[in-house]
Write an enzyme that holds these catalytic residues in place. Sequence first.
Site, PDB file in Angstrom:
ATOM      1  N   ARG A  55      -3.862   7.005  -3.835  1.00  0.00           N
ATOM      2  CA  ARG A  55      -3.488   5.750  -3.176  1.00  0.00           C
ATOM      3  C   ARG A  55      -3.075   4.725  -4.226  1.00  0.00           C
ATOM      4  O   ARG A  55      -3.642   4.693  -5.320  1.00  0.00           O
ATOM      5  CB  ARG A  55      -4.657   5.207  -2.359  1.00  0.00           C
ATOM      6  CG  ARG A  55      -4.980   6.022  -1.134  1.00  0.00           C
ATOM      7  CD  ARG A  55      -6.150   5.374  -0.394  1.00  0.00           C
ATOM      8  NE  ARG A  55      -6.400   5.994   0.880  1.00  0.00           N
ATOM      9  CZ  ARG A  55      -7.291   6.976   1.091  1.00  0.00           C
ATOM     10  NH1 ARG A  55      -8.009   7.434   0.094  1.00  0.00           N
ATOM     11  NH2 ARG A  55      -7.457   7.472   2.296  1.00  0.00           N
TER      12      ARG A  55
ATOM     13  N   CYS B 216      -7.196   2.865 -12.747  1.00  0.00           N
ATOM     14  CA  CYS B 216      -7.511   4.036 -11.927  1.00  0.00           C
ATOM     15  C   CYS B 216      -8.971   3.972 -11.495  1.00  0.00           C
ATOM     16  O   CYS B 216      -9.823   3.496 -12.245  1.00  0.00           O
ATOM     17  CB  CYS B 216      -7.302   5.331 -12.710  1.00  0.00           C
ATOM     18  SG  CYS B 216      -5.588   5.666 -13.129  1.00  0.00           S
TER      19      CYS B 216
ATOM     20  N   GLU C 270     -12.023   7.089  -5.146  1.00  0.00           N
ATOM     21  CA  GLU C 270     -12.292   6.655  -3.770  1.00  0.00           C
ATOM     22  C   GLU C 270     -13.754   6.924  -3.409  1.00  0.00           C
ATOM     23  O   GLU C 270     -14.391   7.831  -3.951  1.00  0.00           O
ATOM     24  CB  GLU C 270     -11.421   7.453  -2.785  1.00  0.00           C
ATOM     25  CG  GLU C 270      -9.974   7.065  -2.785  1.00  0.00           C
ATOM     26  CD  GLU C 270      -9.704   5.776  -2.029  1.00  0.00           C
ATOM     27  OE1 GLU C 270     -10.402   5.467  -1.048  1.00  0.00           O
ATOM     28  OE2 GLU C 270      -8.767   5.078  -2.431  1.00  0.00           O
TER      29      GLU C 270
ATOM     30  N   ARG D  63       2.802   4.467 -16.638  1.00  0.00           N
ATOM     31  CA  ARG D  63       2.836   3.918 -17.994  1.00  0.00           C
ATOM     32  C   ARG D  63       4.119   4.299 -18.736  1.00  0.00           C
ATOM     33  O   ARG D  63       4.642   3.509 -19.520  1.00  0.00           O
ATOM     34  CB  ARG D  63       1.620   4.417 -18.778  1.00  0.00           C
ATOM     35  CG  ARG D  63       1.466   3.833 -20.144  1.00  0.00           C
ATOM     36  CD  ARG D  63       1.202   2.354 -20.220  1.00  0.00           C
ATOM     37  NE  ARG D  63      -0.030   1.978 -19.555  1.00  0.00           N
ATOM     38  CZ  ARG D  63      -0.162   0.875 -18.818  1.00  0.00           C
ATOM     39  NH1 ARG D  63       0.834   0.044 -18.668  1.00  0.00           N
ATOM     40  NH2 ARG D  63      -1.293   0.590 -18.240  1.00  0.00           N
TER      41      ARG D  63
ATOM     42  N   ARG E 160      -2.064   5.848   7.982  1.00  0.00           N
ATOM     43  CA  ARG E 160      -1.566   4.609   8.597  1.00  0.00           C
ATOM     44  C   ARG E 160      -0.168   4.837   9.180  1.00  0.00           C
ATOM     45  O   ARG E 160       0.813   4.259   8.709  1.00  0.00           O
ATOM     46  CB  ARG E 160      -1.519   3.487   7.575  1.00  0.00           C
ATOM     47  CG  ARG E 160      -2.845   2.936   7.115  1.00  0.00           C
ATOM     48  CD  ARG E 160      -3.710   2.335   8.211  1.00  0.00           C
ATOM     49  NE  ARG E 160      -3.094   1.279   8.967  1.00  0.00           N
ATOM     50  CZ  ARG E 160      -3.300  -0.020   8.760  1.00  0.00           C
ATOM     51  NH1 ARG E 160      -4.111  -0.427   7.810  1.00  0.00           N
ATOM     52  NH2 ARG E 160      -2.702  -0.923   9.509  1.00  0.00           N
TER      53      ARG E 160
ATOM     54  N   ARG F 144       0.821  -1.206   0.000  1.00  0.00           N
ATOM     55  CA  ARG F 144       0.000   0.000   0.000  1.00  0.00           C
ATOM     56  C   ARG F 144       0.850   1.248   0.000  1.00  0.00           C
ATOM     57  O   ARG F 144       1.956   1.274   0.540  1.00  0.00           O
ATOM     58  CB  ARG F 144      -0.892   0.025   1.238  1.00  0.00           C
ATOM     59  CG  ARG F 144      -1.923  -1.055   1.233  1.00  0.00           C
ATOM     60  CD  ARG F 144      -2.690  -1.002   2.510  1.00  0.00           C
ATOM     61  NE  ARG F 144      -1.915  -1.712   3.533  1.00  0.00           N
ATOM     62  CZ  ARG F 144      -2.437  -2.344   4.555  1.00  0.00           C
ATOM     63  NH1 ARG F 144      -3.736  -2.321   4.753  1.00  0.00           N
ATOM     64  NH2 ARG F 144      -1.686  -2.975   5.417  1.00  0.00           N
TER      65      ARG F 144
ATOM     66  N   TYR G 292       3.671   5.864   2.979  1.00  0.00           N
ATOM     67  CA  TYR G 292       2.706   6.956   3.153  1.00  0.00           C
ATOM     68  C   TYR G 292       3.499   8.253   3.211  1.00  0.00           C
ATOM     69  O   TYR G 292       4.342   8.424   4.102  1.00  0.00           O
ATOM     70  CB  TYR G 292       1.875   6.745   4.427  1.00  0.00           C
ATOM     71  CG  TYR G 292       0.954   5.559   4.282  1.00  0.00           C
ATOM     72  CD1 TYR G 292      -0.355   5.743   3.874  1.00  0.00           C
ATOM     73  CD2 TYR G 292       1.400   4.262   4.498  1.00  0.00           C
ATOM     74  CE1 TYR G 292      -1.205   4.659   3.696  1.00  0.00           C
ATOM     75  CE2 TYR G 292       0.564   3.176   4.328  1.00  0.00           C
ATOM     76  CZ  TYR G 292      -0.738   3.387   3.924  1.00  0.00           C
ATOM     77  OH  TYR G 292      -1.571   2.314   3.744  1.00  0.00           O
TER      78      TYR G 292
END
Length: 125
Positions: free
Chosen positions: A90, A75, A78, A63, A116, A7, A108
């Site tokens: 993210r 893509c 959210e 890409r 997080r 992540r 992050y």
Amino acid sequence: MSVRGIRGAITVDHNEEKDILDATSEMLEAIVADNRIDPEDICSVMITVTTDLDATFPARAIRGLQGWDLVPLMCAVEVPVKGSLERCIRLMVTVNTELTQKEIKHVYLRGARVLRPDLSVTKAP
């Protein structure tokens, strides 16, 4: 070898193409470096953005990287939860790796560190 998810999240100051592409590249580069990833080992990359980021597809940043042209990218937007972090990108990178779940280094950056802090191992700039 196992398939693992890595992540990452990062925020941008403005809904501008350059900001989105630069931030996406910065985050991916940190994930790759921190986890010693070769593009050949990538299964796929899912990229999501908050609804306030619509200046470009962040996948464009990936890409164009050497060796990443055949990696499946997607893509998405959210879920717009009230009070959630704004201008956030993210990544979920699925990768074939020898690393264990505990060895995976999630990334992050910038304002996204608040999401997080327990998982973020990337040092502050």
